[in-house]
Enzyme design. Structure first.
Site, PDB file in Angstrom:
ATOM      1  N   ARG A 106       0.840  -1.205   0.000  1.00  0.00           N
ATOM      2  CA  ARG A 106       0.000   0.000   0.000  1.00  0.00           C
ATOM      3  C   ARG A 106       0.875   1.255   0.000  1.00  0.00           C
ATOM      4  NH1 ARG A 106      -3.124  -3.640  -0.543  1.00  0.00           N
ATOM      5  NH2 ARG A 106      -2.629  -3.106  -2.676  1.00  0.00           N
ATOM      6  N   GLU A 109       2.135   1.612  -3.377  1.00  0.00           N
ATOM      7  CA  GLU A 109       1.030   2.067  -4.213  1.00  0.00           C
ATOM      8  C   GLU A 109       0.801   3.573  -4.060  1.00  0.00           C
ATOM      9  OE1 GLU A 109      -3.102  -0.074  -5.212  1.00  0.00           O
ATOM     10  OE2 GLU A 109      -2.912   0.539  -3.116  1.00  0.00           O
ATOM     11  N   SER A 132      15.718  14.708   0.457  1.00  0.00           N
ATOM     12  CA  SER A 132      16.721  13.788   0.972  1.00  0.00           C
ATOM     13  C   SER A 132      16.079  12.692   1.811  1.00  0.00           C
ATOM     14  CB  SER A 132      17.731  14.543   1.834  1.00  0.00           C
ATOM     15  OG  SER A 132      18.665  13.647   2.402  1.00  0.00           O
TER      16      SER A 132
END
Length: 166
Positions: A106, A109, A132
């Site tokens: 997830r 995703e 960074s």
């Protein structure tokens, strides 16, 4: 907190990952299970974030000598057995890509779906550059809405690094 109570919500090592992690990871997770201590409790004692402490367990974050002393005491294991935590981490190898663990997928995703949107907004706010992941910190918090539903809040805070002209 009792050991039995702590076990119900205690993160443990997924045995399928063990061979990809440093050998000290098994020592850490076994001691964590035996003592029933959470990453939150360890983080408070070490003066580090929960994510940084968990990262040590997965071989992704380097521990200081002071961290090793405190972890040794908290987890009731020898400092010598935790000494590998002070070595330079071999980051980025803990799991397959794309991830197969549902929660980690997830997060992947989120980056797939919103990565370019994040990039566009950051470029508008900061210019051409990157966030960074070295001059960086993160935290995970829990919020509960008016209906009583739990929500995850993940903060990613990285120094902005502009690309240099050459």
């Amino acid at each position: 907190m009792s050991n039995a109570h702590a076990q119900a919500g205690l993160a443990t090592l997924d045995s399928s990952m063990a061979e990809r992690l440093p050998s000290v990871s098994q020592t850490l997770f076994s001691a964590k299970a035996a003592t029933g201590i959470t990453f939150e409790d360890m983080a408070k004692e070490l003066g580090r974030s929960e994510v940084a402490v968990a990262g040590m367990f997965y071989g992704q974050v380097q521990a200081s000598a002071e961290d090793v002393v405190k972890l040794s005491q908290l987890l009731q294991v020898s400092q010598e057995s935790l000494a590998p935590l002070m070595a330079f981490p071999n980051r980025g190898h803990a799991g397959p890509m794309p991830p197969v663990e549902p929660l980690i997928y997830r997060l992947y995703e989120v980056v797939q779906n919103y990565g370019y949107a994040f990039k566009a907004v950051m470029n508008e706010k900061f210019g051409d550059g990157i966030m960074s992941a070295i001059a960086f910190n993160t935290k995970v918090e829990k919020e509960v809405d008016e209906a009583g539903n739990p929500w995850v809040v993940i903060t990613l805070k990285g120094k902005w690094l502009p690309f240099t002209r050459f």
